[in-house]
Design a protein around this motif. Structure first.
Motif, mmCIF file in Angstrom:
data_model
loop_
_atom_site.group_PDB
_atom_site.id
_atom_site.type_symbol
_atom_site.label_atom_id
_atom_site.label_comp_id
_atom_site.label_asym_id
_atom_site.label_seq_id
_atom_site.Cartn_x
_atom_site.Cartn_y
_atom_site.Cartn_z
ATOM 1 N N MET B 1 2.146 -10.101 24.475
ATOM 2 C CA MET B 1 1.825 -10.136 23.044
ATOM 3 C C MET B 1 2.653 -9.094 22.305
ATOM 4 N N LEU B 2 3.124 -9.504 21.095
ATOM 5 C CA LEU B 2 3.908 -8.552 20.304
ATOM 6 C C LEU B 2 3.001 -7.999 19.186
ATOM 7 N N HIS B 3 2.920 -6.677 19.121
ATOM 8 C CA HIS B 3 2.075 -6.003 18.128
ATOM 9 C C HIS B 3 2.928 -5.468 16.980
ATOM 10 N N HIS B 4 2.540 -5.823 15.770
ATOM 11 C CA HIS B 4 3.226 -5.378 14.546
ATOM 12 C C HIS B 4 2.266 -4.432 13.843
ATOM 13 N N VAL B 5 2.598 -3.132 13.914
ATOM 14 C CA VAL B 5 1.709 -2.089 13.398
ATOM 15 C C VAL B 5 2.347 -1.485 12.149
ATOM 16 N N ILE B 6 1.642 -1.551 11.037
ATOM 17 C CA ILE B 6 2.156 -0.963 9.799
ATOM 18 C C ILE B 6 1.113 0.006 9.237
ATOM 19 N N GLU B 7 1.581 1.191 8.851
ATOM 20 C CA GLU B 7 0.732 2.147 8.133
ATOM 21 C C GLU B 7 1.383 2.415 6.791
ATOM 22 N N LEU B 8 0.557 2.494 5.745
ATOM 23 C CA LEU B 8 1.056 2.717 4.395
ATOM 24 C C LEU B 8 0.376 3.928 3.770
ATOM 25 N N ARG B 9 1.183 4.724 3.059
ATOM 26 C CA ARG B 9 0.616 5.784 2.228
ATOM 27 C C ARG B 9 0.857 5.349 0.786
ATOM 28 N N PHE B 10 -0.211 5.294 -0.009
ATOM 29 C CA PHE B 10 -0.082 4.771 -1.366
ATOM 30 C C PHE B 10 0.403 5.854 -2.329
ATOM 31 N N ASN B 11 0.931 5.401 -3.461
ATOM 32 C CA ASN B 11 1.254 6.341 -4.538
ATOM 33 C C ASN B 11 -0.038 6.946 -5.086
ATOM 34 N N ASP B 12 0.066 8.096 -5.710
ATOM 35 C CA ASP B 12 -1.125 8.764 -6.254
ATOM 36 C C ASP B 12 -1.827 7.896 -7.309
ATOM 37 N N ASP B 13 -1.044 7.096 -8.025
ATOM 38 C CA ASP B 13 -1.643 6.319 -9.124
ATOM 39 C C ASP B 13 -1.989 4.881 -8.726
ATOM 40 N N THR B 14 -1.904 4.595 -7.430
ATOM 41 C CA THR B 14 -2.264 3.250 -6.977
ATOM 42 C C THR B 14 -3.764 3.032 -7.152
ATOM 43 N N THR B 15 -4.135 1.879 -7.704
ATOM 44 C CA THR B 15 -5.557 1.611 -7.976
ATOM 45 C C THR B 15 -6.195 0.807 -6.833
ATOM 46 N N ASP B 16 -7.523 0.866 -6.764
ATOM 47 C CA ASP B 16 -8.233 0.077 -5.755
ATOM 48 C C ASP B 16 -7.941 -1.416 -5.936
ATOM 49 N N ALA B 17 -7.838 -1.829 -7.173
ATOM 50 C CA ALA B 17 -7.572 -3.249 -7.441
ATOM 51 C C ALA B 17 -6.213 -3.653 -6.868
ATOM 52 N N GLN B 18 -5.223 -2.777 -6.999
ATOM 53 C CA GLN B 18 -3.893 -3.090 -6.448
ATOM 54 C C GLN B 18 -3.948 -3.167 -4.920
ATOM 55 N N VAL B 19 -4.730 -2.257 -4.322
ATOM 56 C CA VAL B 19 -4.854 -2.271 -2.863
ATOM 57 C C VAL B 19 -5.538 -3.563 -2.416
ATOM 58 N N GLU B 20 -6.594 -3.940 -3.110
ATOM 59 C CA GLU B 20 -7.324 -5.162 -2.734
ATOM 60 C C GLU B 20 -6.437 -6.386 -2.924
ATOM 61 N N GLU B 21 -5.622 -6.388 -3.980
ATOM 62 C CA GLU B 21 -4.728 -7.526 -4.226
ATOM 63 C C GLU B 21 -3.683 -7.619 -3.102
ATOM 64 N N MET B 22 -3.176 -6.454 -2.666
ATOM 65 C CA MET B 22 -2.198 -6.410 -1.569
ATOM 66 C C MET B 22 -2.835 -6.950 -0.293
ATOM 67 N N ALA B 23 -4.066 -6.490 -0.011
ATOM 68 C CA ALA B 23 -4.755 -6.921 1.215
ATOM 69 C C ALA B 23 -5.077 -8.415 1.155
ATOM 70 N N ALA B 24 -5.504 -8.886 0.017
ATOM 71 C CA ALA B 24 -5.815 -10.320 -0.131
ATOM 72 C C ALA B 24 -4.546 -11.147 0.072
ATOM 73 N N GLY B 25 -3.429 -10.637 -0.440
ATOM 74 C CA GLY B 25 -2.160 -11.350 -0.256
ATOM 75 C C GLY B 25 -1.777 -11.435 1.208
#
Lengths: 98, 98
Positions: B1-25
């Motif tokens: 199995m191939l594992h694709h591991v991504i970690e992200l650090r958000f900008n200080d002004d990133t909103t919860d709504a933007q994070v949820e939209e990214m995750a939903a996408g």
């Protein structure tokens, strides 16, 4: 399930033997720390230049299981002896998923 | 199995709504890209100050399955529209495990 995701970037002079010793030490922790539910790890395949070098994915039932691992003397000794000396950078995330 | 591991650090002004939209996408990509075998993601619990903010863990059968994902137009559009604008840092590892 609680996911413990660690990515490591090694120092330029880190040897393959040191990496294998670090990985073997991590595998060994499974016998000593019974709250670890699953463990997968591996070296990056090199398909993307800016990727880190190594990742480990551990799973725990819950936060208490993770804290037992985090604070276990064997884990702390492993980090001191086999991880800190060979890494330039660490990226970690701890998240809960259904 | 191939594992694709991504970690992200958000900008200080990133909103919860933007994070949820990214995750939903990202979740939406599962319907469009059939080489994705499993997908788990979540926001960091905040137990360690220097941790990143978010991780995604995807699995593929093999390198070809990963490359189909990487190069898929829907994935590239999602990165352009929902990831790049909100992140300060990305840490990725791609590894094979038995």
């Amino acid at each position: 399930m609680l996911h413990h995701v660690i990515e490591l970037r090694f120092n330029d002079d880190t040897t393959d033997a040191q990496v294998e010793e670090m990985a073997a030490g991590l595998r060994g922790l499974r016998e000593q720390i019974d709250t670890i539910r699953s463990m997968r790890m591996g070296r990056d395949l090199g398909l993307r230049a800016d990727n880190f070098d190594f990742a480990s994915l551990l799973e725990f039932d819950d936060q208490a299981g993770y804290l037992a691992f985090r604070d276990h003397p064997a884990h702390q000794q492993w980090v001191h002896d086999h991880v800190r000396p060979i890494i330039a950078e660490r990226a970690g995330v701890l998240f809960l998923s259904p």
